[in-house]
Design a protein around this motif. Structure first.
Motif, PDB file in Angstrom:
ATOM      1  N   TYR A  54       0.857  -1.194   0.000  1.00 60.10           N
ATOM      2  CA  TYR A  54       0.000   0.000   0.000  1.00 60.10           C
ATOM      3  C   TYR A  54       0.892   1.242   0.000  1.00 60.10           C
ATOM      4  O   TYR A  54       1.867   1.309   0.750  1.00 60.10           O
ATOM      5  CB  TYR A  54      -0.885   0.043   1.242  1.00 60.10           C
ATOM      6  N   ASP A  55       0.506   2.246  -0.764  1.00 57.39           N
ATOM      7  CA  ASP A  55       1.352   3.429  -0.959  1.00 57.39           C
ATOM      8  C   ASP A  55       2.755   2.937  -1.338  1.00 57.39           C
ATOM      9  O   ASP A  55       2.912   2.281  -2.343  1.00 57.39           O
ATOM     10  CB  ASP A  55       1.362   4.323   0.289  1.00 57.39           C
ATOM     11  N   HIS A  56       3.774   3.245  -0.539  1.00 58.35           N
ATOM     12  CA  HIS A  56       5.105   2.683  -0.799  1.00 58.35           C
ATOM     13  C   HIS A  56       5.568   1.783   0.338  1.00 58.35           C
ATOM     14  O   HIS A  56       6.547   1.058   0.200  1.00 58.35           O
ATOM     15  CB  HIS A  56       6.146   3.811  -0.934  1.00 58.35           C
ATOM     16  N   GLN A  57       4.891   1.876   1.486  1.00 54.75           N
ATOM     17  CA  GLN A  57       5.476   1.290   2.699  1.00 54.75           C
ATOM     18  C   GLN A  57       4.537   0.427   3.507  1.00 54.75           C
ATOM     19  O   GLN A  57       4.954  -0.141   4.519  1.00 54.75           O
ATOM     20  CB  GLN A  57       6.024   2.424   3.581  1.00 54.75           C
ATOM     21  N   GLY A  58       3.260   0.326   3.088  1.00 55.01           N
ATOM     22  CA  GLY A  58       2.309  -0.443   3.894  1.00 55.01           C
ATOM     23  C   GLY A  58       2.169  -1.885   3.430  1.00 55.01           C
ATOM     24  O   GLY A  58       2.425  -2.205   2.266  1.00 55.01           O
ATOM     25  N   ASN A  59       1.764  -2.753   4.330  1.00 59.42           N
ATOM     26  CA  ASN A  59       1.505  -4.162   4.009  1.00 59.42           C
ATOM     27  C   ASN A  59       2.779  -4.890   3.582  1.00 59.42           C
ATOM     28  O   ASN A  59       2.748  -5.790   2.749  1.00 59.42           O
ATOM     29  CB  ASN A  59       0.456  -4.259   2.880  1.00 59.42           C
ATOM     30  N   VAL A  60       3.907  -4.492   4.165  1.00 60.53           N
ATOM     31  CA  VAL A  60       5.204  -5.051   3.793  1.00 60.53           C
ATOM     32  C   VAL A  60       5.747  -5.883   4.950  1.00 60.53           C
ATOM     33  O   VAL A  60       5.776  -5.432   6.090  1.00 60.53           O
ATOM     34  CB  VAL A  60       6.209  -3.915   3.492  1.00 60.53           C
ATOM     35  N   GLY A  61       6.194  -7.091   4.649  1.00 58.58           N
ATOM     36  CA  GLY A  61       6.860  -7.905   5.660  1.00 58.58           C
ATOM     37  C   GLY A  61       8.261  -7.367   5.904  1.00 58.58           C
ATOM     38  O   GLY A  61       8.976  -7.027   4.977  1.00 58.58           O
ATOM     39  N   ARG A  62       8.662  -7.296   7.163  1.00 58.01           N
ATOM     40  CA  ARG A  62       9.979  -6.741   7.478  1.00 58.01           C
ATOM     41  C   ARG A  62      11.085  -7.596   6.883  1.00 58.01           C
ATOM     42  O   ARG A  62      11.046  -8.810   6.959  1.00 58.01           O
ATOM     43  CB  ARG A  62      10.210  -6.681   8.995  1.00 58.01           C
ATOM     44  N   GLY A  63      12.081  -6.926   6.321  1.00 53.78           N
ATOM     45  CA  GLY A  63      13.318  -7.614   5.965  1.00 53.78           C
ATOM     46  C   GLY A  63      13.345  -8.250   4.597  1.00 53.78           C
ATOM     47  O   GLY A  63      14.399  -8.706   4.165  1.00 53.78           O
ATOM     48  N   ALA A  64      12.202  -8.318   3.908  1.00 56.87           N
ATOM     49  CA  ALA A  64      12.217  -8.898   2.561  1.00 56.87           C
ATOM     50  C   ALA A  64      12.764  -7.856   1.579  1.00 56.87           C
ATOM     51  O   ALA A  64      12.490  -6.668   1.701  1.00 56.87           O
ATOM     52  CB  ALA A  64      10.825  -9.346   2.153  1.00 56.87           C
ATOM     53  N   THR A  65      13.546  -8.309   0.616  1.00 55.25           N
ATOM     54  CA  THR A  65      14.195  -7.407  -0.328  1.00 55.25           C
ATOM     55  C   THR A  65      13.453  -7.404  -1.661  1.00 55.25           C
ATOM     56  O   THR A  65      13.244  -8.465  -2.249  1.00 55.25           O
ATOM     57  CB  THR A  65      15.643  -7.879  -0.591  1.00 55.25           C
ATOM     58  N   PRO A  66      13.053  -6.223  -2.158  1.00 58.39           N
ATOM     59  CA  PRO A  66      12.360  -6.192  -3.448  1.00 58.39           C
ATOM     60  C   PRO A  66      13.302  -6.552  -4.605  1.00 58.39           C
ATOM     61  O   PRO A  66      14.420  -6.045  -4.680  1.00 58.39           O
ATOM     62  CB  PRO A  66      11.882  -4.737  -3.568  1.00 58.39           C
ATOM     63  N   LEU A  67      12.847  -7.461  -5.467  1.00 55.75           N
ATOM     64  CA  LEU A  67      13.651  -7.869  -6.626  1.00 55.75           C
ATOM     65  C   LEU A  67      13.041  -7.372  -7.932  1.00 55.75           C
ATOM     66  O   LEU A  67      13.756  -7.012  -8.857  1.00 55.75           O
ATOM     67  CB  LEU A  67      13.751  -9.402  -6.694  1.00 55.75           C
ATOM     68  N   LEU A  68      11.690  -7.410  -8.000  1.00 58.36           N
ATOM     69  CA  LEU A  68      10.964  -6.972  -9.200  1.00 58.36           C
ATOM     70  C   LEU A  68       9.722  -6.239  -8.733  1.00 58.36           C
ATOM     71  O   LEU A  68       8.910  -6.801  -8.000  1.00 58.36           O
ATOM     72  CB  LEU A  68      10.571  -8.180 -10.061  1.00 58.36           C
TER      73      LEU A  68
END
Ligand code: MN
Length: 215
Positions: A150-164
């Motif tokens: 959500y937006d840029h920072q919501g609903n994100v699991g901590r520590g996972a690295t975006p690849l695509l």
């Protein structure tokens, strides 16, 4: 001195046409991404001021602003490098192209490339309001996951690295695709730079910081 700077595009504005128009790329990079960079730097200054003055009445807003702008800057920095000329990118990752380990990891984590493709497309296309569909490396399990951000920072699991990352904000497509977000997400698959995604995956697996991959 600002802490963050706007990275240059790794191609010219027209490089992703006809999938994404030069006008969208120019506005998206030069205006939208630039605003997140400025927002992150401005917020750091405001936080420094709060510390100097021991004045914390705005702390909640400042921390939210830092998360929003910094995450926006990070995701867009990955986004530009994730894409390439549709004559060179797209399709699916294949061992013959030197990205076999990524292809294998996608198969192990999602069952098949087709199942992964569908999950990421659905996650991106069904964002409510503004958000992203993201393929990320989750270090505790060593598996790949899809996040609906959500937006840029919501609903994100901590520590996972975006690849695509698929930008599903209206500014990413509206001038060209109007209200057809599903069509834009489908078209995005034509410009995926699998070499870049595979480099990020390899870095993340080895414990290196995949956000620091050079274009
Ligand atoms: Mn964007």
């Amino acid at each position: 001195m600002p802490v963050y700077t706007l990275p240059e595009l790794p191609y010219d504005y027209a490089a992703l046409a006809p999938v994404i128009s030069p006008e969208i790329i120019e506005l998206h990079h030069d205006k939208h991404h630039a605003a997140y960079v400025k927002g992150a730097n401005d917020t750091l200054e405001q936080l420094a001021e709060a510390r100097e003055k021991d004045s914390w009445s705005a702390i909640n807003g400042l921390e939210k602003s830092l998360a929003f702008h910094l995450s926006g800057h990070i995701l867009h920095s990955v986004y530009w490098q994730n894409m390439t000329d549709p004559k060179e990118g797209g399709g699916e990752p294949l061992a013959a192209d030197g990205v076999g380990e990524l292809a294998e990891a996608i198969g192990e984590s999602f069952g098949s490339f087709a199942a992964f493709r569908t999950q990421l497309s659905k996650a991106a296309a069904t964002t409510q309001g503004s958000g992203w569909g993201v393929l990320a490396y989750e270090p505790l399990s060593g598996r790949l996951i899809v996040e609906q951000v959500y937006d840029h920072q919501g609903n994100v699991g901590r520590g996972a690295t975006p690849l695509l990352v698929f930008d599903a904000w209206e500014h990413a497509f509206y001038l060209q695709y109007r209200n057809q977000k599903v069509d834009f997400v489908e078209a995005m698959w034509q410009v995926v730079n699998w070499q870049d995604v595979a480099r990020r995956h390899a870095a993340a697996r080895s414990g290196a910081n995949a956000l620091l991959i050079a274009p």
